[in-house]
Design an enzyme around this catalytic site. Structure first.
Site, PDB file in Angstrom:
ATOM      1  N   CYS A 110       3.184  -0.135   5.707  1.00 65.25           N
ATOM      2  CA  CYS A 110       2.480  -1.131   6.520  1.00 65.25           C
ATOM      3  C   CYS A 110       3.505  -2.199   6.917  1.00 65.25           C
ATOM      4  O   CYS A 110       4.713  -1.965   6.815  1.00 65.25           O
ATOM      5  CB  CYS A 110       1.269  -1.712   5.790  1.00 65.25           C
ATOM      6  SG  CYS A 110       1.622  -2.769   4.371  1.00 65.25           S
ATOM      7  N   ASN A 157       3.984  -4.757   3.111  1.00 64.66           N
ATOM      8  CA  ASN A 157       3.959  -4.045   1.837  1.00 64.66           C
ATOM      9  C   ASN A 157       3.338  -4.874   0.715  1.00 64.66           C
ATOM     10  O   ASN A 157       3.777  -4.838  -0.419  1.00 64.66           O
ATOM     11  CB  ASN A 157       5.357  -3.558   1.450  1.00 64.66           C
ATOM     12  CG  ASN A 157       5.367  -2.545   0.308  1.00 64.66           C
ATOM     13  OD1 ASN A 157       6.288  -2.546  -0.502  1.00 64.66           O
ATOM     14  ND2 ASN A 157       4.390  -1.691   0.236  1.00 64.66           N
ATOM     15  N   SER A 186      -0.351  -0.794   2.311  1.00 63.52           N
ATOM     16  CA  SER A 186       0.445   0.312   1.762  1.00 63.52           C
ATOM     17  C   SER A 186       0.461   0.336   0.234  1.00 63.52           C
ATOM     18  O   SER A 186       0.374   1.426  -0.343  1.00 63.52           O
ATOM     19  CB  SER A 186       1.855   0.334   2.355  1.00 63.52           C
ATOM     20  OG  SER A 186       2.545  -0.860   2.149  1.00 63.52           O
TER      21      SER A 186
END
Length: 157
Positions: free
Chosen positions: A8, A11, A15
């Protein structure tokens, strides 16, 4: 061993949630050590940071672990991972920008392409929203990661 990387922007929300959900599902399926998940961000805003406290709370409330530290996606991830699953089109473009020759394009996919119960074409970033956004992210990722796990098991059979 199959290695999966979720990506993403920063993070710290989407994600790491995907990483933790996937690792949980892998453990529940008795496949620990055969499928490894990690996460990264396209930006370096939160390198070394824990996941967002709201995501930790949402994951924990829903029975998932919340481990990890933010890191930035790096070109070597293309070689190190079998699947690179991004959360939205911006992440997709940012990751592919690091592969200008397109050698690894086949590994990069939108995580929502694995969704069966949901029809969104991206996992929205919940960072600036309320609790409903974090719950929506978890719902989307549980759907996608469940299908991804089945896919990986089928491909490796």
């Amino acid at each position: 061993m199959t290695k999966v990387l979720f990506v993403c922007l920063g993070n710290i929300c989407r994600s790491p949630a995907a990483e933790n959900i996937m690792n949980y599902l892998v453990d529940q399926a008795g496949l620990t050590g055969t499928i490894i998940s990690d996460s990264a961000g396209t930006a370096d805003y939160h390198v070394g940071d824990l996941p967002d406290s709201r995501m930790i709370a949402t994951l924990t409330k829903r029975g998932f672990p919340a481990h990890g530290r933010g890191r930035q996606f790096k070109p070597s991830d293309f070689e190190d991972f079998d699947y690179i699953l991004v959360m939205d089109q911006a992440n997709y473009r940012d990751v592919l920008r690091l592969d200008p020759e397109g050698h690894y394009r086949h590994k990069v996919e939108l995580i929502t392409s694995y969704c069966r119960a949901h029809t969104l074409n991206a996992v929205p970033d919940p960072y600036y929203g309320g609790p409903e956004g974090f719950n929506q992210v978890i719902d989307l990722l549980v759907d996608a990661c469940s299908v991804l796990l089945t896919t990986v098991k089928t491909e490796k059979a």
